[in-house]
Design a protein around this motif. Structure first.
Motif, PDB file in Angstrom:
ATOM      1  N   THR A 152       6.991 -31.906 -19.100  1.00 20.09           N
ATOM      2  CA  THR A 152       6.935 -30.845 -18.091  1.00 20.09           C
ATOM      3  C   THR A 152       6.193 -31.333 -16.852  1.00 20.09           C
ATOM      4  OG1 THR A 152       6.846 -29.159 -19.844  1.00 20.09           O
ATOM      5  CG2 THR A 152       6.238 -28.452 -17.631  1.00 20.09           C
ATOM      6  N   LEU A 153       6.703 -30.956 -15.685  1.00 17.64           N
ATOM      7  CA  LEU A 153       5.967 -31.052 -14.430  1.00 17.64           C
ATOM      8  C   LEU A 153       5.454 -29.660 -14.105  1.00 17.64           C
ATOM      9  CD1 LEU A 153       8.200 -33.281 -12.088  1.00 17.64           C
ATOM     10  CD2 LEU A 153       6.320 -33.991 -13.547  1.00 17.64           C
ATOM     11  N   ILE A 154       4.197 -29.563 -13.713  1.00 22.79           N
ATOM     12  CA  ILE A 154       3.579 -28.280 -13.390  1.00 22.79           C
ATOM     13  C   ILE A 154       3.187 -28.298 -11.920  1.00 22.79           C
ATOM     14  CG2 ILE A 154       1.671 -26.695 -13.884  1.00 22.79           C
ATOM     15  CD1 ILE A 154       2.457 -29.314 -16.473  1.00 22.79           C
ATOM     16  N   MET A 155       3.597 -27.258 -11.188  1.00 22.08           N
ATOM     17  CA  MET A 155       3.327 -27.227  -9.754  1.00 22.08           C
ATOM     18  C   MET A 155       3.130 -25.803  -9.280  1.00 22.08           C
ATOM     19  SD  MET A 155       2.798 -28.941  -7.116  1.00 22.08           S
ATOM     20  CE  MET A 155       2.369 -28.324  -5.492  1.00 22.08           C
ATOM     21  N   SER A 156       2.187 -25.604  -8.380  1.00 23.71           N
ATOM     22  CA  SER A 156       2.014 -24.313  -7.722  1.00 23.71           C
ATOM     23  C   SER A 156       2.865 -24.282  -6.454  1.00 23.71           C
ATOM     24  CB  SER A 156       0.536 -24.092  -7.381  1.00 23.71           C
ATOM     25  OG  SER A 156      -0.017 -25.255  -6.783  1.00 23.71           O
ATOM     26  N   ALA A 157       3.054 -23.090  -5.894  1.00 20.06           N
ATOM     27  CA  ALA A 157       3.921 -22.947  -4.721  1.00 20.06           C
ATOM     28  C   ALA A 157       3.163 -22.323  -3.558  1.00 20.06           C
ATOM     29  CB  ALA A 157       5.138 -22.091  -5.062  1.00 20.06           C
ATOM     30  N   GLY A 158       3.269 -22.974  -2.391  1.00 22.23           N
ATOM     31  CA  GLY A 158       2.766 -22.415  -1.144  1.00 22.23           C
ATOM     32  C   GLY A 158       3.952 -22.082  -0.262  1.00 22.23           C
ATOM     33  N   THR A 159       4.589 -23.122   0.250  1.00 25.19           N
ATOM     34  CA  THR A 159       5.871 -22.927   0.928  1.00 25.19           C
ATOM     35  C   THR A 159       7.005 -22.867  -0.088  1.00 25.19           C
ATOM     36  OG1 THR A 159       6.260 -25.314   1.145  1.00 25.19           O
ATOM     37  CG2 THR A 159       5.077 -24.218   2.941  1.00 25.19           C
ATOM     38  N   GLY A 160       6.840 -23.560  -1.211  1.00 27.15           N
ATOM     39  CA  GLY A 160       7.923 -23.732  -2.165  1.00 27.15           C
ATOM     40  C   GLY A 160       8.636 -25.052  -1.982  1.00 27.15           C
ATOM     41  N   GLY A 161       8.256 -25.808  -0.950  1.00 26.94           N
ATOM     42  CA  GLY A 161       8.938 -27.058  -0.648  1.00 26.94           C
ATOM     43  C   GLY A 161       8.771 -28.116  -1.726  1.00 26.94           C
ATOM     44  N   THR A 162       7.562 -28.272  -2.266  1.00 27.29           N
ATOM     45  CA  THR A 162       7.334 -29.301  -3.279  1.00 27.29           C
ATOM     46  C   THR A 162       8.038 -28.953  -4.581  1.00 27.29           C
ATOM     47  OG1 THR A 162       5.189 -29.857  -2.297  1.00 27.29           O
ATOM     48  CG2 THR A 162       5.581 -30.591  -4.546  1.00 27.29           C
ATOM     49  N   GLY A 220      -3.804 -22.151   0.208  1.00 29.64           N
ATOM     50  CA  GLY A 220      -2.727 -23.129   0.181  1.00 29.64           C
ATOM     51  C   GLY A 220      -1.578 -22.771  -0.739  1.00 29.64           C
ATOM     52  N   ILE A 221      -1.787 -21.836  -1.672  1.00 30.61           N
ATOM     53  CA  ILE A 221      -0.703 -21.454  -2.586  1.00 30.61           C
ATOM     54  C   ILE A 221      -0.618 -19.934  -2.677  1.00 30.61           C
ATOM     55  CG2 ILE A 221      -0.831 -23.575  -3.929  1.00 30.61           C
ATOM     56  CD1 ILE A 221      -2.278 -21.958  -6.120  1.00 30.61           C
ATOM     57  N   GLY A 222       0.563 -19.462  -3.090  1.00 34.27           N
ATOM     58  CA  GLY A 222       0.796 -18.034  -3.172  1.00 34.27           C
ATOM     59  C   GLY A 222       1.093 -17.445  -1.810  1.00 34.27           C
ATOM     60  N   ARG A 223       2.040 -16.503  -1.748  1.00 32.83           N
ATOM     61  CA  ARG A 223       2.397 -15.894  -0.476  1.00 32.83           C
ATOM     62  C   ARG A 223       2.560 -14.385  -0.641  1.00 32.83           C
ATOM     63  NH1 ARG A 223       0.645 -17.973   3.215  1.00 32.83           N
ATOM     64  NH2 ARG A 223       2.101 -16.883   4.585  1.00 32.83           N
ATOM     65  N   PRO A 224       2.271 -13.613   0.438  1.00 39.43           N
ATOM     66  CA  PRO A 224       2.455 -12.162   0.366  1.00 39.43           C
ATOM     67  C   PRO A 224       3.898 -11.725   0.609  1.00 39.43           C
ATOM     68  CG  PRO A 224       1.526 -12.755   2.485  1.00 39.43           C
ATOM     69  CD  PRO A 224       1.615 -14.029   1.696  1.00 39.43           C
ATOM     70  N   ARG A 225       4.783 -12.679   0.886  1.00 36.92           N
ATOM     71  CA  ARG A 225       6.204 -12.375   1.053  1.00 36.92           C
ATOM     72  C   ARG A 225       7.014 -13.529   0.467  1.00 36.92           C
ATOM     73  NH1 ARG A 225       8.041 -13.714   7.346  1.00 36.92           N
ATOM     74  NH2 ARG A 225       8.090 -15.971   7.036  1.00 36.92           N
ATOM     75  N   VAL A 226       8.288 -13.317   0.265  1.00 32.05           N
ATOM     76  CA  VAL A 226       9.169 -14.366  -0.246  1.00 32.05           C
ATOM     77  C   VAL A 226       9.527 -15.297   0.917  1.00 32.05           C
ATOM     78  CG1 VAL A 226      11.357 -14.883  -1.362  1.00 32.05           C
ATOM     79  CG2 VAL A 226      10.099 -12.815  -1.994  1.00 32.05           C
ATOM     80  N   GLU A 227       9.192 -16.582   0.766  1.00 32.29           N
ATOM     81  CA  GLU A 227       9.432 -17.538   1.843  1.00 32.29           C
ATOM     82  C   GLU A 227      10.806 -18.204   1.700  1.00 32.29           C
ATOM     83  OE1 GLU A 227       7.583 -17.510   4.256  1.00 32.29           O
ATOM     84  OE2 GLU A 227       5.633 -16.797   3.551  1.00 32.29           O
ATOM     85  N   PRO A 228      11.451 -18.526   2.837  1.00 34.72           N
ATOM     86  CA  PRO A 228      12.784 -19.147   2.794  1.00 34.72           C
ATOM     87  C   PRO A 228      12.826 -20.468   2.029  1.00 34.72           C
ATOM     88  CG  PRO A 228      12.305 -18.354   5.011  1.00 34.72           C
ATOM     89  CD  PRO A 228      11.036 -18.224   4.232  1.00 34.72           C
ATOM     90  N   SER A 229      11.712 -21.203   1.975  1.00 30.72           N
ATOM     91  CA  SER A 229      11.709 -22.506   1.308  1.00 30.72           C
ATOM     92  C   SER A 229      11.543 -22.424  -0.197  1.00 30.72           C
ATOM     93  CB  SER A 229      10.591 -23.400   1.880  1.00 30.72           C
ATOM     94  OG  SER A 229      10.996 -23.978   3.095  1.00 30.72           O
ATOM     95  N   PHE A 230      11.290 -21.240  -0.725  1.00 30.94           N
ATOM     96  CA  PHE A 230      11.111 -21.088  -2.170  1.00 30.94           C
ATOM     97  C   PHE A 230      12.475 -20.998  -2.843  1.00 30.94           C
ATOM     98  CE2 PHE A 230      10.388 -18.539  -6.037  1.00 30.94           C
ATOM     99  CZ  PHE A 230       9.436 -19.338  -6.650  1.00 30.94           C
ATOM    100  N   MET A 231      12.780 -21.982  -3.700  1.00 30.57           N
ATOM    101  CA  MET A 231      14.083 -22.086  -4.352  1.00 30.57           C
ATOM    102  C   MET A 231      13.960 -21.722  -5.833  1.00 30.57           C
ATOM    103  SD  MET A 231      16.236 -23.317  -1.986  1.00 30.57           S
ATOM    104  CE  MET A 231      15.454 -22.206  -0.806  1.00 30.57           C
ATOM    105  N   PRO A 232      14.231 -20.474  -6.224  1.00 32.33           N
ATOM    106  CA  PRO A 232      13.980 -20.049  -7.611  1.00 32.33           C
ATOM    107  C   PRO A 232      14.897 -20.703  -8.641  1.00 32.33           C
ATOM    108  CG  PRO A 232      15.159 -18.335  -6.403  1.00 32.33           C
ATOM    109  CD  PRO A 232      14.774 -19.378  -5.395  1.00 32.33           C
ATOM    110  N   ASP A 233      16.084 -21.086  -8.251  1.00 32.64           N
ATOM    111  CA  ASP A 233      17.054 -21.563  -9.234  1.00 32.64           C
ATOM    112  C   ASP A 233      16.807 -22.992  -9.716  1.00 32.64           C
ATOM    113  OD1 ASP A 233      18.585 -19.182  -9.363  1.00 32.64           O
ATOM    114  OD2 ASP A 233      19.494 -19.673  -7.435  1.00 32.64           O
ATOM    115  N   VAL A 234      15.865 -23.712  -9.103  1.00 38.58           N
ATOM    116  CA  VAL A 234      15.545 -25.059  -9.596  1.00 38.58           C
ATOM    117  C   VAL A 234      14.329 -25.028 -10.528  1.00 38.58           C
ATOM    118  CG1 VAL A 234      16.473 -26.069  -7.477  1.00 38.58           C
ATOM    119  CG2 VAL A 234      14.001 -25.721  -7.682  1.00 38.58           C
ATOM    120  N   ILE A 235      13.793 -23.844 -10.776  1.00 38.22           N
ATOM    121  CA  ILE A 235      12.584 -23.676 -11.583  1.00 38.22           C
ATOM    122  C   ILE A 235      12.967 -23.202 -12.982  1.00 38.22           C
ATOM    123  CG2 ILE A 235      10.422 -22.371 -11.799  1.00 38.22           C
ATOM    124  CD1 ILE A 235      10.522 -22.103  -8.678  1.00 38.22           C
ATOM    125  N   ASP A 236      12.428 -23.859 -14.009  1.00 35.99           N
ATOM    126  CA  ASP A 236      12.725 -23.487 -15.389  1.00 35.99           C
ATOM    127  C   ASP A 236      11.872 -22.334 -15.892  1.00 35.99           C
ATOM    128  OD1 ASP A 236      14.715 -25.600 -16.055  1.00 35.99           O
ATOM    129  OD2 ASP A 236      13.021 -26.913 -15.592  1.00 35.99           O
TER     130      ASP A 236
END
Length: 344
Positions: A182-192, A240-256
């Motif tokens: 497993t790779l574990i990552m938090s999301a700010g923009t969602g880019g990583t 640096g992580i977490g957002r109060p709105r859904v950001e365009p760079s956050f790609m939910p379908d690549v996340i398990d």
């Protein structure tokens, strides 16, 4: 004239890339988890001190190649700190003015680093106003709004070119388990997380991607509900992580899988990791490490072995007045001892 300067600017950024692209992969094991190897990709060793050095580089190249950034173009960014520090670094490298639009609560050390690189800080009381204020400044100054939250996922070459995913898997080649469980990552923009998830699929790896989300962020709920209109009434306490709105760079379908991490658990994990490493990680790394430990417990319960990889996003030296200040933690986060007991 413009084309000569753009060639010069791109060459300067590429030269910085050659000097600083690879970061260390730290390995450790824990006696309570036999057969499980833990890895931290240490992004704090970049020249500007965080994972966001990669993003800032990509955003500048994207803006230059698209013709949005020219000689003397003011650069404006909405950022809670680390992206702004890294963009200020590259703006100074290219001789461009830089303004960071940021919450008034941003860590003092980050503000000092932005000004060290010649940037200016423009504060807003409401984190939800970052975008509107950034757009206004860009219009008034005839500048370029970098807009990391929109362009993070598309500015990075997710197929390779030494992006963070390719770097991780290359460094893992000679490890006991070259393909992480497993790779574990938090999301700010969602880019990583987008880069990691796309690369895993592109290369055909069996690795799972777990994205951990702080408690006042909407990404976790969006992943489950797919309602892009979700908002939160407050910003994340974990810079640096977490957002109060859904950001365009956050790609939910690549996340398990996604996991919600309470802020108290984040700080407990941050302090635990400090003891393991002998150095201070930032709070977002604590969020990552909490998620890593939950996966490790699952593997142990199932009598499985393997490798777990996450990121050390930035150094805790940036937060002496907040996350490493007990009085601040008691006031803003509360009692973290239940989470500390769970980790022990």
């Amino acid at each position: 004239m413009h084309s000569c300067w753009i060639r010069h600017a791109i060459n300067e950024i590429n030269a910085d890339f050659q000097r600083s692209a690879e970061t260390h992969l730290i390995r450790f094991d824990l006696a309570d988890f036999p057969g499980i190897w833990f890895y931290l990709k240490d992004e704090s060793t970049h020249p500007s001190g965080s994972l966001k050095h990669r993003l800032a580089r990509s955003l500048f190249l994207y803006g230059l190649a698209n013709g949005w950034i020219k000689q003397d173009t003011p650069i404006i960014e909405a950022s809670s700190g680390s992206t702004a520090v890294s963009e200020a670094y590259f703006a100074r490298l290219l001789g461009l003015p830089f303004i960071a639009v940021m919450p008034a609560s941003t860590a003092k050390r980050k503000i000092e680093q932005i000004t060290f690189y010649g940037g200016q800080c423009h504060f807003v009381d409401d984190p939800c106003q970052l975008y509107v204020e950034s757009e206004r400044l860009a219009r008034e100054l005839k500048g370029h709004f970098m807009d990391q939250f929109t362009y993070a996922e598309r500015a990075t070459d997710w197929r390779g070119n030494n992006n963070i995913a390719e770097s991780i898997f290359r460094q893992m080649q000679h490890e006991p388990y070259p393909v992480p469980h497993t790779l574990i990552m938090s999301a700010g923009t969602g880019g990583t997380s987008a880069t990691l998830g796309r690369y895993i699929r592109y290369q055909g790896f069996a690795t799972q991607l777990l994205v951990v989300d702080p408690q006042h962020s909407v990404f976790f709920d969006y992943w489950h509900q797919r309602d892009a209109s979700l908002t939160s009434t407050r910003g994340s306490q974990i810079e640096g992580i977490g957002r109060p709105r859904v950001e365009p760079s956050f790609m939910p379908d690549v996340i398990d899988e996604m996991m919600k991490v309470p802020d108290g658990a984040t700080l407990a994990a941050m302090l635990k990791l400090e003891k393991i490493l002998g150095r201070k990680p930032g709070a977002s790394t604590g969020t990552n490490f909490w998620g890593m430990m939950q996966v490790a417990k699952r593997l142990r319960a199932a009598n499985q072995q393997g490798a777990l990889v996450t990121l050390l996003c930035d150094s805790g030296e940036r937060y002496p007045d907040s996350y490493y200040q007990p009085e601040w933690v008691a006031k803003h986060i509360g009692d973290i001892t239940p989470w500390q007991r769970e980790l022990e």
